[in-house]
Design a protein around this motif. Sequence first.
Motif, mmCIF file in Angstrom:
data_model
loop_
_atom_site.group_PDB
_atom_site.id
_atom_site.type_symbol
_atom_site.label_atom_id
_atom_site.label_comp_id
_atom_site.label_asym_id
_atom_site.label_seq_id
_atom_site.Cartn_x
_atom_site.Cartn_y
_atom_site.Cartn_z
ATOM 1 N N ILE A 199 0.838 -1.198 0.000
ATOM 2 C CA ILE A 199 0.000 0.000 0.000
ATOM 3 C C ILE A 199 0.877 1.253 0.000
ATOM 4 N N ALA A 200 2.001 1.190 0.693
ATOM 5 C CA ALA A 200 2.895 2.345 0.749
ATOM 6 C C ALA A 200 3.345 2.758 -0.642
ATOM 7 N N ILE A 201 3.569 1.794 -1.521
ATOM 8 C CA ILE A 201 3.961 2.125 -2.885
ATOM 9 C C ILE A 201 2.860 2.942 -3.552
ATOM 10 N N ALA A 202 1.637 2.458 -3.421
ATOM 11 C CA ALA A 202 0.532 3.093 -4.121
ATOM 12 C C ALA A 202 0.209 4.472 -3.555
ATOM 13 N N THR A 203 0.487 4.675 -2.251
ATOM 14 C CA THR A 203 0.105 5.943 -1.647
ATOM 15 C C THR A 203 1.283 6.911 -1.547
ATOM 16 N N CYS A 204 2.351 6.588 -2.207
ATOM 17 C CA CYS A 204 3.535 7.427 -2.146
ATOM 18 C C CYS A 204 3.902 7.843 -3.565
ATOM 19 N N PRO A 205 3.134 8.747 -4.147
ATOM 20 C CA PRO A 205 3.255 8.996 -5.591
ATOM 21 C C PRO A 205 4.565 9.642 -6.024
ATOM 22 N N THR A 206 5.344 10.151 -5.086
ATOM 23 C CA THR A 206 6.609 10.764 -5.495
ATOM 24 C C THR A 206 7.820 9.941 -5.079
ATOM 25 N N CYS A 207 7.579 8.709 -4.600
ATOM 26 C CA CYS A 207 8.687 7.808 -4.254
ATOM 27 C C CYS A 207 8.881 6.794 -5.371
ATOM 28 N N VAL A 208 10.131 6.603 -5.783
ATOM 29 C CA VAL A 208 10.453 5.635 -6.823
ATOM 30 C C VAL A 208 11.508 4.674 -6.276
ATOM 31 N N VAL A 209 11.264 3.390 -6.484
ATOM 32 C CA VAL A 209 12.215 2.369 -6.049
ATOM 33 C C VAL A 209 12.981 1.867 -7.265
ATOM 34 N N THR A 218 8.934 23.436 -8.807
ATOM 35 C CA THR A 218 9.358 22.070 -9.032
ATOM 36 C C THR A 218 8.677 21.140 -8.035
ATOM 37 N N THR A 219 8.668 19.864 -8.384
ATOM 38 C CA THR A 219 8.175 18.836 -7.477
ATOM 39 C C THR A 219 9.303 17.854 -7.223
ATOM 40 N N LYS A 220 9.457 17.479 -5.969
ATOM 41 C CA LYS A 220 10.540 16.591 -5.570
ATOM 42 C C LYS A 220 10.126 15.135 -5.743
ATOM 43 N N LEU A 221 10.971 14.383 -6.440
ATOM 44 C CA LEU A 221 10.804 12.933 -6.486
ATOM 45 C C LEU A 221 11.919 12.312 -5.651
ATOM 46 N N THR A 222 11.606 11.252 -4.940
ATOM 47 C CA THR A 222 12.587 10.588 -4.085
ATOM 48 C C THR A 222 12.860 9.192 -4.620
ATOM 49 N N PHE A 223 14.101 8.988 -5.033
ATOM 50 C CA PHE A 223 14.517 7.694 -5.585
ATOM 51 C C PHE A 223 15.311 6.931 -4.539
ATOM 52 N N THR A 224 15.018 5.642 -4.404
ATOM 53 C CA THR A 224 15.799 4.811 -3.498
ATOM 54 C C THR A 224 16.123 3.490 -4.179
#
Length: 115
Positions: A24-34, A53-59
Amino acid sequence: MRWNVLLPLVCALASCNKKEAPSIAIATCPTCVVADGRGFTPNKITLPKADGTTKLTFTRTSNETCANEVVVPALNINVPLPLGKPVDIAIPTDKAQTFTFQCGMGMYKSSIVVQ
Ligand SMILES: [Cu+2]
């Protein structure tokens, strides 16, 4: 799967909306990319048009991937993704357009759609 373990931590660090189940965390975290062995997840990110700008967070959550950097050619962005460390990149969202992002070798082509 390692990302199942890491994702809640990742989202906590990135101030993402945190839910109990990692899926669920993936689906509700629209600016996080794994970044893992499957490439980037999600591989299409839609951002609402907004000033600035909009921040995207890559991990990166796996060593078994060549997605150890994220490249956005149109923005001259090429940043390393250290294992397990969230990395922010800023995407201009002031006009509707689509950006491609990918690993350093140009595999795992993915898109950011500003609309
Ligand atoms: Cu690659």
